[in-house]
Each structure stands twice: as C-alpha cells, then as structure tokens.
Scaffold this active site. Sequence first.
Site, short mmCIF file in Angstrom:
data_model
loop_
_atom_site.label_atom_id
_atom_site.label_comp_id
_atom_site.label_asym_id
_atom_site.label_seq_id
_atom_site.Cartn_x
_atom_site.Cartn_y
_atom_site.Cartn_z
N ASP A 115 63.58 54.60 37.02
CA ASP A 115 64.17 54.54 35.69
C ASP A 115 64.52 55.94 35.20
OD1 ASP A 115 63.53 51.56 34.43
OD2 ASP A 115 62.11 52.21 35.97
N ARG A 116 65.68 56.05 34.60
CA ARG A 116 66.10 57.34 34.03
C ARG A 116 65.34 57.63 32.75
NH1 ARG A 116 72.06 58.56 31.36
NH2 ARG A 116 71.46 60.46 30.27
#
Length: 350
Positions: A81-82
């Site tokens: 996940d960013r």
Amino acid sequence: MLITLPDFAYLLGVPTATARLRVIPEDFQVIETLSFEPSGTGEHVFLQIRKRNTNTDWLARQLAQFANVKSLAVSYAGLKDRHAVTTQWFSIHLAGQAGDKLNWQTLNNETVQVLQQTRHERKLRRGALRDNQFILCLRDVTGDHQDLENRLTQLAAQGVPNYFGEQRFGHNHHNLQQAGTILLEHASVADRHQRGLYLSAARSFLFNCILSERVSRRLWNQAMIGDVMQLAGSHSVFPIKEIEADIIQRLQMFDLHPAAPLWGKGENLATADALALMQTVLAPYSGWCDGLIREDLTLEWRNLRLVVNDLQWTWLDATTLQLRFHLPAGSYATTVLRELVISEEYSFEN
C-alpha cells in the site's frame, strides 16, 4: 463500457460500526516476511526497506537509478500500500563487487529507510513471502463495541471470505473498465504491465462473484459435491466427487479450503453441484471468460477461505481500536476490515 461492482455478500452481515482508516500513514502498517532466508552471498543485493507514503513501483525505479541498472534488474515480492508505512524487501541484480561499493544508506530520508542489506543467489520473485503482518489503527469508531468484538472473535475462529480487495480494480474501478474494453471490444493496450493489471482485475472480479454466491449460500467454507479443494499453504488442488468424512474433518482443521478458478485456458476440475453454481454465476460474463481464454491466460485456483492468523485487538481509548494480524501473500487486509466496520479512508499526497 461501464462496470459497476456488485455488493459482494458479507459473512456476518453489513457492519453497524463505522471508523476512519489511514488518518495518518502510521495507521496502516505492513511488515512482510520472506519465505526463505537470504544466503548472504550471490549476484543479487537484497535490501529491506521501510517506506512511508511511498509507491512500491516508484521506489523500485529509484533503486535502479541509484544503482545505475535497468528497471528489470530490480524486483520485489509484492506491491505494498502506498498510503501506509510498509516494510518490504527489494533485490537488485549487481554481480561482483558493484553493489558492495554503493552506500545504500544515502537513500535514507523522511519517507525511505534502508534497514538491512545482504545478498542472495537468485532474484526476489513475486509471491515469495511467508506472510504479511498488519498493524492497523481504526479511529473515531462508532457503534456497538460488543458487536464489534463479537465479530472479531468470529473472524479469529473461522476466517473470512477470501475476496480480492477493491484496490485490485483500480481507482473508480478503472482497471475493470479497461479489462472490459480488452475482452469485449478487442482493444489493444501497448503497455504489457498495464494490460496484465487489467486482465488480472477481470479474473479477480469473476472470482469474487463466485465467492459471493457461495457466501450467500453459506458454502464458502464448506464442501460441495464436485468441488475443488486446495491444500492449506500450497497451490496444490484436487477435485472431489463426494463429500466424505475425511474432507469435512480436514476442512474443520483448516488443512483444506474450497477453491474457485481464476479464469483462463485449461481444464476446469469442478464438476456436479460446484460446476453448476459456477456456470450460473459466470453466465452473464461469458464474453469475459472467452476473452480471458483468447488472451492465453492459464486457469489457476485460489482458495475461498482466508485464515486470519494471530488476530489481536486493543482499545487504545474509547474510540480508537488497534488490530494486529498476519495474512498469507496475495490476500487483503481490507477484506478483513469490511466484515468489521464501514470505513472512511483518507488519502495523502506522495
């Protein structure tokens, strides 16, 4: 074409509690564990990196630029996940002493920190993970705390339906829309990586549709006549003709899980009742199925049940809930969360 995601069936019903997720990146932490121990020698430099609010692909390109190698020389086990704080491994193909002369610590800044450096004989391949540990913080939780804790207890005991998370389908389901143009309108996409993402989204969508129907029938963790079973922790599958006592026992022990296909060319092992359910669900998407075969994708299997290992929860205050758990590679923490709360997610600029 416009594709609208159906409201996939819930195991425990639509949650009554609400919460805010990712108010800050530290509210969503992921720590990956490799399925092997790097040997310490070899042509591939292995870096364990903690990144904050940083895209995995972007960081891989930065590593390639820093090492003066092509992007293909850098690999990782999986996208993270960013909008989170994540710890993951990267490998860079650097034969000889080249990698040892680079000071990787100069990469460190407020968003990236190199934690470990070692070497290995082979590059890091996708999916080469034992599991991912998640540490999540839900803020401004509203609703019945006892109902929420009951849900947590049930998930710890029986797992959750192994849906692909909505992020698989892209922002505003863009990946799914693009898949439809490829599969139904024979559109061309020059970028092979993007094309692969779109086709994977299509397969994930069809899988979710089959799983949703089985959840509705309370058959997501039960065997059907003609089902396909997958060995826990393995990609090995086998068909069953009847539901024997041994199969029931192994399902109860989490040694086996029912499986459904990621559509493509090849033999569909399902028969009888399991096949009939699958055919009914996929009938409206026959063009998608035919298109995936035409695109030369090979049929694979994914288990329907996701075991939530080492699930723990702590109330940090009256409205803040911290969750800790481990999930196998290829599964989604958001799949666990959707059974607990209706969450409002925040986003951050990279």
